[in-house]
Scaffold this motif. Sequence first.
Motif, PDB file in Angstrom:
ATOM      1  N   HIS A 129      -6.904   8.200   1.073  1.00  0.00           N
ATOM      2  CA  HIS A 129      -6.872   7.095   0.071  1.00  0.00           C
ATOM      3  C   HIS A 129      -5.431   6.409   0.175  1.00  0.00           C
ATOM      4  O   HIS A 129      -5.316   5.268   0.038  1.00  0.00           O
ATOM      5  N   ARG A 130      -4.385   7.067   0.620  1.00  0.00           N
ATOM      6  CA  ARG A 130      -3.083   6.605   0.543  1.00  0.00           C
ATOM      7  C   ARG A 130      -3.036   5.581   1.916  1.00  0.00           C
ATOM      8  O   ARG A 130      -2.174   4.586   1.947  1.00  0.00           O
TER       9      ARG A 130
ATOM     10  N   ASP B 151      -1.274  -5.720  -7.100  1.00  0.00           N
ATOM     11  CA  ASP B 151      -0.824  -6.401  -5.838  1.00  0.00           C
ATOM     12  C   ASP B 151      -1.472  -5.245  -4.528  1.00  0.00           C
ATOM     13  O   ASP B 151      -1.172  -5.754  -3.243  1.00  0.00           O
ATOM     14  N   GLY B 152      -2.523  -4.536  -4.800  1.00  0.00           N
ATOM     15  CA  GLY B 152      -2.903  -3.826  -3.894  1.00  0.00           C
ATOM     16  C   GLY B 152      -2.265  -2.736  -3.479  1.00  0.00           C
ATOM     17  O   GLY B 152      -2.968  -1.896  -2.490  1.00  0.00           O
ATOM     18  N   ALA B 153      -1.110  -2.175  -3.923  1.00  0.00           N
ATOM     19  CA  ALA B 153      -0.283  -1.242  -3.681  1.00  0.00           C
ATOM     20  C   ALA B 153      -0.923   0.006  -4.051  1.00  0.00           C
ATOM     21  O   ALA B 153      -1.893   0.197  -4.908  1.00  0.00           O
ATOM     22  N   PHE B 154      -0.839   1.090  -3.196  1.00  0.00           N
ATOM     23  CA  PHE B 154      -1.532   2.418  -3.585  1.00  0.00           C
ATOM     24  C   PHE B 154      -0.905   2.974  -4.801  1.00  0.00           C
ATOM     25  O   PHE B 154       0.242   3.284  -5.297  1.00  0.00           O
ATOM     26  N   GLY B 155      -1.977   3.122  -5.963  1.00  0.00           N
ATOM     27  CA  GLY B 155      -1.480   3.652  -7.404  1.00  0.00           C
ATOM     28  C   GLY B 155      -1.953   5.152  -7.834  1.00  0.00           C
ATOM     29  O   GLY B 155      -1.541   5.569  -8.815  1.00  0.00           O
ATOM     30  N   GLY B 156      -2.619   5.717  -6.905  1.00  0.00           N
ATOM     31  CA  GLY B 156      -3.036   6.962  -7.000  1.00  0.00           C
ATOM     32  C   GLY B 156      -4.426   7.437  -6.614  1.00  0.00           C
ATOM     33  O   GLY B 156      -4.922   6.498  -6.003  1.00  0.00           O
TER      34      GLY B 156
END
Length: 517
Positions: free
Chosen positions: A145-146, A178-183
């Motif tokens: 997922h990262r 913003d679409g950034a990886f959050g977990g």
Amino acid sequence: MFPLAKTQKSAPRRGTTTLIVTAMLAVVVGFSAISVNVLLHMRKAAWELARQSSENLASTLDADIRRNIDVYDISLRAVVTNIMIPEIGELSPAIRHLILFDQAATAKHFGPLKVFNAAGHLMIDSSALEPAPDRAVNREYFQVHRTDENGGLFVSHPAADAKGEMAVYLSRRISGTDGAFGGVVVGSIRLSYFHDLFRRVKLGPEDSLTLIHRDGFVVMRSPFDIAMVGRDLRGVVGIERIRSEQTGWLEAPGAVDGVPRQFVWRDGGGPLVTLLGKSLASIYDPWQSDAAWILSAMAVLAIVATGASILLAREMRKRSADEHRFALLSITDGLTGLANRRQFDDILQSEWLRNQRNKTSLALLLIDVDYFKIFNDTYGHQGGDRALKQIATTIRHEVQRAADCAARYGGEEFAVILPEATIESAQMVAERIRSAVQAISLDGAHITVSIGIAAVVPASNWQPAELIAATDAALYNAKDAGRNQCRSARPLTPAPGQGSAGLSARSAGDRITAAAG
């Protein structure tokens, strides 16, 4: 040199003997050929019956597995959605748990849901308000997922959970605004679920049942062998077909014991494939016993057969072939090769009664060629006939089940009877037909069709005419809406206390109103 008189007497005798010998040889050859043909068909039928049974079982198992995965995925989606609420971090652990996990699926084989942050640290655990320290940065699902922003649901290879039990992990990515990886939010389904599910299936001594990850790794196998869990099968014969095709079958030796098997697999488009292997010996053993009996019986019949019987049999076969040909001509449309209107009416009545007994849905398609008169006037009657033949061929190709019936309903109208089909499956068939016809090119000319669709579970107080009327109304809706499209009728519902006469008495306007827009 024999006297002339003796020669003349012997000639008929030799001719009769030759005829008898020839006739008896013909009997032996004929009955032997029939026997071989019957046995080959029986062998093929045994194989096909085994394949169909295996496919039904594999479909049932796959549906059960897929349903549980979908239920669990709903819980994962809910957590991913609710975790993005800005105020969620300000709530107390108890309230936060209530919001995140109130609708989480629970079962004895389901593990707790856990939320890891972008650094891989455990932040929330559905099984505890104060989760124990844990980190997932090196785990398979976290790495996937990262790096993959659009991975969706990920199902891992079998791995041990915190209690040492084997499980597969289901996870979804948490992304920021913003679409950034959050977990990652992750849960697990213990392999004991698959083990219990497979254990309820009765297999033959040499049969096998295997659940394979789309990557080629074994998730579960019956008969159970712990050494097989997690085994990589990517080098095994046929595994690439199993990984790439949602449904299929092949013959191959077993990867564990080398036993020749008929393998049938089925999956609903997810990451897990249900593979059922039935040993060829168990398929053909009953056939071999029948074959020995049939060959013995045929040998005896061939020996005692006479020339007269074989001549009579040939005459009877010829007569039977003629009758069959004439009967086929009487129910076939001469231009398109589809069933004619008479055969359509007979089959619709028969299927209506059968679906009525079985309480199953019967679907009907009415297909009308758009602007066919203009096409006929432009390209002539021969061009029109070629178009009708091509459309008939296309319909026949798209109507794939043996029980389905494609017929020429009238001039440029066709009909398709779909026994035991719901409105949804009938819509899929109709759309395939419409798209395939649209792709036809006749010397640069294109042609389209409008299709009306209706389905009903026949009741004793209904008549097939009701189904035809609803389908016809849906067809007219399709044509009124611009043609080259499919329209479905709403379910037919009789008024309280009305029988078939009440239904038939409805006006044409009522019928058209009953069709879906």
